[in-house]
Design a protein around this motif. Structure first.
Motif, PDB file in Angstrom:
ATOM      1  N   GLY A   8       0.129  -7.245 -17.689  1.00 18.33           N
ATOM      2  CA  GLY A   8      -1.045  -6.615 -17.091  1.00 18.33           C
ATOM      3  C   GLY A   8      -1.112  -5.185 -17.530  1.00 18.33           C
ATOM      4  N   PRO A   9      -2.279  -4.601 -17.374  1.00 18.76           N
ATOM      5  CA  PRO A   9      -2.423  -3.202 -17.779  1.00 18.76           C
ATOM      6  C   PRO A   9      -1.546  -2.281 -16.939  1.00 18.76           C
ATOM      7  N   SER A  10      -1.348  -1.133 -17.452  1.00 19.07           N
ATOM      8  CA  SER A  10      -0.535  -0.140 -16.741  1.00 19.07           C
ATOM      9  C   SER A  10      -1.155   0.147 -15.384  1.00 19.07           C
ATOM     10  N   GLY A  11      -0.323   0.220 -14.353  1.00 18.58           N
ATOM     11  CA  GLY A  11      -0.818   0.503 -13.007  1.00 18.58           C
ATOM     12  C   GLY A  11      -1.325  -0.716 -12.284  1.00 18.58           C
ATOM     13  N   SER A  12      -1.191  -1.906 -12.903  1.00 13.52           N
ATOM     14  CA  SER A  12      -1.733  -3.102 -12.269  1.00 13.52           C
ATOM     15  C   SER A  12      -0.819  -3.625 -11.165  1.00 13.52           C
ATOM     16  N   GLY A  13       0.403  -3.097 -11.060  1.00 16.85           N
ATOM     17  CA  GLY A  13       1.280  -3.497  -9.952  1.00 16.85           C
ATOM     18  C   GLY A  13       2.462  -4.343 -10.389  1.00 16.85           C
ATOM     19  N   LYS A  14       2.719  -4.440 -11.693  1.00 14.30           N
ATOM     20  CA  LYS A  14       3.810  -5.289 -12.184  1.00 14.30           C
ATOM     21  C   LYS A  14       5.160  -4.864 -11.596  1.00 14.30           C
ATOM     22  N   SER A  15       5.447  -3.557 -11.733  1.00 10.70           N
ATOM     23  CA  SER A  15       6.752  -3.065 -11.242  1.00 10.70           C
ATOM     24  C   SER A  15       6.863  -3.230  -9.740  1.00 10.70           C
ATOM     25  N   THR A  16       5.745  -2.961  -9.057  1.00  9.22           N
ATOM     26  CA  THR A  16       5.766  -3.092  -7.603  1.00  9.22           C
ATOM     27  C   THR A  16       6.082  -4.528  -7.209  1.00  9.22           C
ATOM     28  N   LEU A  17       5.460  -5.470  -7.918  1.00 13.05           N
ATOM     29  CA  LEU A  17       5.713  -6.878  -7.619  1.00 13.05           C
ATOM     30  C   LEU A  17       7.197  -7.190  -7.807  1.00 13.05           C
ATOM     31  N   VAL A  72       0.857  -1.184   0.000  1.00 13.99           N
ATOM     32  CA  VAL A  72       0.000   0.000   0.000  1.00 13.99           C
ATOM     33  C   VAL A  72       0.898   1.242   0.000  1.00 13.99           C
ATOM     34  N   TYR A  73       0.690   2.107  -0.964  1.00 14.91           N
ATOM     35  CA  TYR A  73       1.416   3.389  -0.973  1.00 14.91           C
ATOM     36  C   TYR A  73       0.516   4.455  -0.368  1.00 14.91           C
ATOM     37  N   GLY A  74       1.075   5.280   0.476  1.00 12.70           N
ATOM     38  CA  GLY A  74       0.293   6.365   1.065  1.00 12.70           C
ATOM     39  C   GLY A  74      -0.626   5.858   2.156  1.00 12.70           C
ATOM     40  N   ALA A  77      -4.513   6.357   0.012  1.00 11.36           N
ATOM     41  CA  ALA A  77      -3.796   5.089  -0.087  1.00 11.36           C
ATOM     42  C   ALA A  77      -4.027   4.437  -1.445  1.00 11.36           C
ATOM     43  N   VAL A  78      -2.925   3.931  -2.014  1.00  9.73           N
ATOM     44  CA  VAL A  78      -3.014   3.184  -3.271  1.00  9.73           C
ATOM     45  C   VAL A  78      -2.631   1.739  -2.977  1.00  9.73           C
ATOM     46  N   HIS A  79      -3.551   0.823  -3.273  1.00 10.80           N
ATOM     47  CA  HIS A  79      -3.244  -0.596  -3.051  1.00 10.80           C
ATOM     48  C   HIS A  79      -2.622  -1.149  -4.312  1.00 10.80           C
ATOM     49  N   ALA A  80      -1.293  -1.145  -4.358  1.00 15.64           N
ATOM     50  CA  ALA A  80      -0.581  -1.581  -5.561  1.00 15.64           C
ATOM     51  C   ALA A  80      -0.593  -3.094  -5.683  1.00 15.64           C
ATOM     52  N   LEU A  81      -0.476  -3.784  -4.549  1.00 12.94           N
ATOM     53  CA  LEU A  81      -0.574  -5.247  -4.545  1.00 12.94           C
ATOM     54  C   LEU A  81      -1.572  -5.653  -3.471  1.00 12.94           C
TER      55      LEU A  81
HETATM   56  N1  LIG Z   1       6.101   5.273  -4.990  1.00 13.44           N
HETATM   57  C1  LIG Z   1       4.765   5.230  -5.181  1.00 13.44           C
HETATM   58  N2  LIG Z   1       3.960   6.027  -4.474  1.00 13.44           N
HETATM   59  C2  LIG Z   1       2.620   5.999  -4.662  1.00 13.44           C
HETATM   60  N3  LIG Z   1       2.002   5.210  -5.532  1.00 13.44           N
HETATM   61  C3  LIG Z   1       2.760   4.379  -6.277  1.00 13.44           C
HETATM   62  C4  LIG Z   1       4.185   4.366  -6.152  1.00 13.44           C
HETATM   63  N4  LIG Z   1       4.673   3.459  -7.037  1.00 13.44           N
HETATM   64  C5  LIG Z   1       3.598   2.937  -7.680  1.00 13.44           C
HETATM   65  N5  LIG Z   1       2.460   3.500  -7.224  1.00 13.44           N
HETATM   66  C6  LIG Z   1       1.094   3.167  -7.647  1.00 13.44           C
HETATM   67  O1  LIG Z   1       0.916   1.792  -7.468  1.00 13.44           O
HETATM   68  C7  LIG Z   1       0.180   1.266  -8.570  1.00 13.44           C
HETATM   69  C8  LIG Z   1       0.994   0.173  -9.255  1.00 13.44           C
HETATM   70  O2  LIG Z   1       2.128   0.736  -9.835  1.00 13.44           O
HETATM   71  P1  LIG Z   1       3.179  -0.058 -10.700  1.00 13.44           P
HETATM   72  O3  LIG Z   1       3.578  -1.285  -9.960  1.00 13.44           O
HETATM   73  O4  LIG Z   1       4.245   0.845 -11.136  1.00 13.44           O
HETATM   74  O5  LIG Z   1       2.304  -0.481 -11.966  1.00 13.44           O
HETATM   75  P2  LIG Z   1       2.757  -1.059 -13.359  1.00 13.44           P
HETATM   76  O6  LIG Z   1       4.191  -1.300 -13.311  1.00 13.44           O
HETATM   77  O7  LIG Z   1       1.951  -2.300 -13.491  1.00 13.44           O
HETATM   78  O8  LIG Z   1       2.367  -0.054 -14.370  1.00 13.44           O
HETATM   79  C9  LIG Z   1      -0.134   2.400  -9.504  1.00 13.44           C
HETATM   80  O9  LIG Z   1      -1.417   2.858  -9.212  1.00 13.44           O
HETATM   81  C10 LIG Z   1       0.889   3.433  -9.113  1.00 13.44           C
HETATM   82  O10 LIG Z   1       0.384   4.715  -9.325  1.00 13.44           O
END
Ligand SMILES: Nc1ncnc2c1ncn2[C@@H]1O[C@H](COP(=O)(O)OP(=O)(O)O)[C@@H](O)[C@H]1O
Ligand SMILES: [Mg+2]
Lengths: 248, 735
Positions: free
Chosen positions: A47-56, A19-21, A26-30
């Motif tokens: 997955g679509p953009s913003g789906s949490g791939k990078s976060t994972l 969770v970011y923020g 709060a953004v639930h990334a995963l």
């Molecule tokens: N450092 C951060 N602070 C706040 N929100 C974030 C941060 N990094 C990613 N997010 C949010 O988390 C969600 C998933 O992001 P991300 O994993 O980058 O997606 P993807 O790589 O699938 O496009 C998005 O809604 C993004 O805006």
């Protein structure tokens, strides 16, 4: 570092949330990810953009810490590691390739490739280094600066650097995102070869079905959850599944 | 493309804040100097009691001459004030149109009344006055006559604000240019995109210039107020320490502020123009690729300009050495300025050389951090050079300002100590004007006394030669009576002091070279009160710094001093108890031993240094802000690089080590080159002025200077570095 227990996954995430923020922002990334990647496997995260791939990917690699859940790299629980151990883990057991800005502009190709070893205070294994350089086809350019290389060549340098310490897992976030399709294909063939020839475990984020088709397995994320796990197969099949995941 | 806009906006904020800070402080310092200078120019006191008469006759406060071409006016302030004799007062009363005269200060100032314009009256009165010695003052000039100390304060302010302002503007140029260079470097991508979508290079240039000018004006306007505060503070300190008269008030007008803002705008435009020229040449393709590597070549223009400045520095030293007199003192500072400019112009090449020289050592000392530091120093020479330049200016200028003074003080002390032969020195007690006339005659009769020498300290103004032209030069002079040869050893080089009677003079080697005169020649001078005179040169001596640049007979110059009193009586032989017996009748005189006297003189010289510390202090704050500013920006720019290094496995300790080594190399380069520049001025300066190459460097102060440079550099890199290293590693993958 490597153990003989073939049943241990290379990477495992158990109930990982991120969770970011806070509060209403709060953004639930995963939202609870359970996945395991076997040793020597090549997994594409889609997955679509913003789906949490990078976060994972970041959580799996120890670049970011999950809000809850557990990440295991081999048998090592990342949450149990302090900053120093995490640094050691990054340089010895993980390799990274990002979409762009992978290289230190001040260092030449050889300097960039051997950087993880230097940071670890280790001497390069000459034969392995030589093999990597040949594999990525940069023997003629070892003394060039990143700014003197094309985008595809820069990604090859990044891959060589990611492999130089013989990491357990190679993490790649859209490694071909900034490349044209021909250059992208070259880079993907290179990664595939490394998986096939050396048994390298690879986890790669991409949104391009063609790129994903080089992998063994495709995981599709949507809204912070893994919604699909499928063998890679051909690009068209992946594209169709992607669309259905997005609609779902 | 949203990412681009956002990224550049974020980066640009830091860059513009940096440029703003640089210009803000530049404007504050220039405003402060401007106010001091305007005060010096306008700062005549209003006449008070002297306002009672339209014309006031009093001793001249300056001597001026129009040269043969009728263009250049020679000018010099006078150290003494003549009195107005009764016979002159009588002549004035007879002048056409004078209705009445009155003593405003008996014997010193005569008020003259009469109809018509005061200037016309003054012109007629001036005709009967002895030329150069007495002046008919009118209007505000009467204030200068009433408060003679004002002239000194004024001169002090002008000299100080001139050198202070010069250094400040120069530092401002380096700092602002460096900051803009970084700003442009940060915006490479944005500029490349603009170029790619069809903006012409002149459009890019004018866009950048506009933005820079906007920042310059806003920062300039806001910087005025702190400038006023600094000027007020300095003025208070000057008054508190007695450098200027309390009645000498600060003149705060709009002009300094306008000049400061205009200077800021000009400096910014110049710096912005050079930076934007580089920027508009950015190649769209290369800039959009991998993180930018600096262009490494040095422009031909820079190299040529650098050589020119170096040549200028050497020339200034040579000219100053030929000038002699007190003008020679200006040489070292000017030379250092030029050397520093020369080095700063080729700063990137200098940094490259330094890194090549110490690179292997760094890598051997710290294999990992050293390797990373050397790599980034090598590829970022331009960036590091722009942080190095203000530090270099600081070390070189602070060093030469402080140590030129101490070098001269040491040499004066050395000469005075080896030259003073007298056993006792009679001086006026504190607050007393001088030693009364009867004292020396009584002392001469004491048993055991072999010589008694009366000394008066004054100044003369000489017609000297400089670059083939005649100029007026002020020189410190001593008037000595008959026994001088026994009281002091002036280190005679030619002639003899025995002939020092009547209209004669002994010249120090420095004065001799300024006059281009030798024994047997005649020199043209004005005595302290302005009296013109031709003096025969009877001797040349070596110890000019210790005793005065020229030595004249006491009875020749003493009548031309304000107090007309002896300043010191030097006594050879005799018993201190006997001396005290004589002095019992003279409470205004005290006797000290020769050594005690020299110690007091030494302390006085050290006290004079405070002014240097004060001004250096203000500049130090300014340079500190600049260096921190430049380094904070350039470190902030490396967020991604640092995160990437961490991702690849660099520990915080290693990266911290890298930043620390970089900062030390920057500071070390500034210290070493700054010290060389400083010595390059001090050593020739010492040889020329005192025939002694050893500079009077105070180790503690020097160590302090080095420490300040190192701490500024380290602090400015490590504090933002720590913040960056504490940040999320995921910035490495951000686009
Ligand atoms: N450092 C951060 N602070 C706040 N929100 C974030 C941060 N990094 C990613 N997010 C949010 O988390 C969600 C998933 O992001 P991300 O994993 O980058 O997606 P993807 O790589 O699938 O496009 C998005 O809604 C993004 O805006
Ligand atoms: Mg992503």
């Amino acid at each position: 570092m490597s153990d003989n227990d073939t049943h241990t996954s290379a990477v495992r995430l158990d109930g990982v949330t991120k969770v970011y923020g806070e509060g209403s922002a709060a953004v639930h990334a995963l939202r609870g990810v359970n996945v395991a990647m076997a040793k020597g496997s090549f997994t594409a995260l889609m997955g679509p953009s913003g789906s949490g791939k990078s976060t994972l990917l970041h959580c799996a690699a120890g670049l970011d810490t999950p809000t809850s859940g557990r990440v295991l790299l081999g048998r090592t629980d990342l949450s149990s590691l302090n900053e120093k151990r995490l640094t050691e883990l990054r340089r010895e057991r993980a390799g990274f390739v990002f979409q762009a800005f992978n290289l230190i502009p001040a260092l030449d190709v050889l300097g960039n490739v051997t950087l993880p070893l230097r940071l670890a205070g280790k001497r390069p294994d000459r034969t392995w280094l030589s093999e990597i350089i040949d594999r990525v086809g940069l023997r003629e350019r070892v003394h060039h600066r990143p700014s003197q290389l094309s985008g595809g060549q820069q990604q090859r340098v990044a891959i060589a650097r990611a492999l130089v310490a013989r990491p357990d897992v190679l993490f790649a976030d859209e490694p071909t995102g900034a490349l044209d399709s021909r250059t992208a294909a070259d880079v993907m063939r290179l990664i595939r070869e490394v998986v096939d020839d050396v048994g390298q475990t690879v986890i790669m984020v991409t949104h391009d079905p063609v790129v994903a088709s080089y992998a063994d397995t495709v995981l599709i994320l949507a809204d912070g959850r893994v919604v699909e796990r499928m063998p890679a197969g051909d690009a068209e099949a992946i594209a169709r599944r992607m669309i259905s995941a997005e609609v779902a | 493309m949203i990412w681009l806009a956002l990224a550049t906006l974020r980066d640009r904020k830091v860059g513009f804040v940096g440029a703003f800070v640089a210009l803000f402080f530049a404007c504050a310092v220039v405003t402060a100097c401007g106010i001091l200078m305007e005060t010096g120019i306008r700062g005549h006191a209003q006449p008070d009691r002297y306002a009672a008469a339209p014309v006031v006759v009093a001793g001249a406060n300056e001597v001026s001459r129009t040269d043969t071409t009728g263009e250049d006016t020679l000018w010099a302030p006078l150290p003494e004030r003549a009195s107005v004799p009764d016979d002159v007062a009588a002549l004035v009363a007879e002048v056409d149109g004078v209705t009445r005269t009155e003593w405003l200060d008996p014997g010193m100032a005569l008020g003259v009344h009469g109809p018509g314009h005061p200037d016309d009256l003054a012109a007629r009165v001036a005709d009967v006055l002895p030329a150069d010695v007495l002046t008919a003052y009118t209007g505000r000039g009467r204030g200068a006559a009433e408060f003679p100390d004002q002239a000194e304060s004024q001169e002090f302010m002008l000299a100080l604000s001139g050198s202070f302002g010069g250094i400040a503007v120069m530092i401002a140029i380096f700092v602002v240019a460096g900051t803009f260079g970084l700003l442009i470097q940060q915006r490479r991508r944005e500029i490349a995109v603009l170029r790619a979508i069809g903006a012409t290079s002149s459009q890019v240039r004018s866009m950048i210039l506009r933005e820079i000018q906007l920042v310059a004006v806003v920062a300039g306007v806001l910087g005025v107020l702190p400038g006023v505060v600094v000027a007020r503070w300095l003025h208070r300190e000057f008054v508190a320490r007695g450098a200027i008269d309390p009645s000498f008030e600060l003149a705060i007008g709009p002009l300094p502020a306008l000049i400061a803002v205009a200077t800021g705008l000009a400096v910014a435009s110049l710096a912005g123009w050079t930076a934007s020229r580089r920027a508009s040449r950015i190649n769209a393709v290369s800039a959009l690729g991998e993180a930018a590597v600096e262009r490494t070549g040095l422009g031909k223009g820079r190299v040529i300009a650098s050589i020119a400045f170096l040549g200028l520095g050497v020339m200034i030293l040579i000219l100053a050495s030929a000038a002699g007199g007190e003008d020679a003192a200006a040489g070292p500072l000017g030379a250092v300025l030029m050397i520093v400019v020369a080095v700063a112009l080729i700063g990137p090449a200098v940094m490259r050389l330094v890194v090549r020289a110490v690179g292997n050592l760094l890598i051997r000392l710290a294999p990992t951090s050293g390797y990373l530091a050397v790599a980034s120093l090598t590829s970022g020479t331009r960036r590091f050079a722009s942080a190095m330049a203000p530090l270099l200016v600081l070390v070189a200028l602070a060093g030469v300002t402080i140590f030129f003074h101490t070098t001269m003080a040491d040499n004066a002390d050395r000469q005075a100590r080896s030259g003073l032969l007298a056993d006792h020195v009679l001086v006026a007690a504190p607050e007393e004007p001088g030693v009364p006339d009867g004292v020396s005659a009584q002392v001469r009769d004491l048993p055991g006394v072999t010589a008694v020498t009366e000394v008066v300290h004054t100044g003369i103004t000489g017609y000297t030669r400089e670059l083939g032209e005649t100029v007026l030069t002020s020189m410190v002079a001593q008037g000595v009576s008959g026994d001088a040869v026994q009281a002091m050893d002036l280190d005679l080089r030619a002639g003899s002091l025995d002939e020092l009677t009547g209209p004669t003079v002994a010249l120090s080697t420095l004065a001799a070279s300024a006059f281009r005169a030798d024994v047997g020649d005649t020199v043209e001078v004005h005595l302290g009160d302005g009296t013109p005179m031709e003096l025969d040169v009877v001797a040349i001596y070596g110890r000019g710094l210790g005793f005065g640049l020229v030595t004249v007979p006491d009875d020749l110059v003493r009548p031309h001093t304000t107090s007309q009193l002896t300043d010191q009586v030097l006594v050879n032989g005799g018993d201190p108890a006997d001396l005290d017996g004589v002095l019992a009748d003279y409470p205004e005189v005290v006797a000290v031993s020769g050594d005690g006297y020299l110690d007091t003189l030494g302390e006085l010289r050290e006290d004079e240094a405070w002014i240097n510390y004060l001004v250096i202090g203000v500049l130090l704050v300014y340079v500190a802000v600049s260096v921190v500013n430049t380094l904070v920006i350039s470190t902030g720019e490396r967020a991604r690089e640092l995160a990437l290094l961490r991702v690849v496995g660099g520990s915080r300790r290693q990266l911290f080590g890298m930043l620390r080594l970089e900062a030390l190399v920057v500071a070390g380069t500034a210290v070493v080159i700054g010290t060389i520049a400083m010595l390059a001025a001090l050593i020739p300066g010492g040889i020329i002025l005192a025939e002694n190459p050893i500079p009077g460097i105070r180790p503690l102060i020097y160590a302090g200077l080095v420490a300040v440079a190192a701490l500024l550099s380290l602090g400015a890199v490590l504090v933002p570095g720590r913040l960056l290293l504490a940040r999320q590693l995921t910035v490495a993958s951000e686009r």
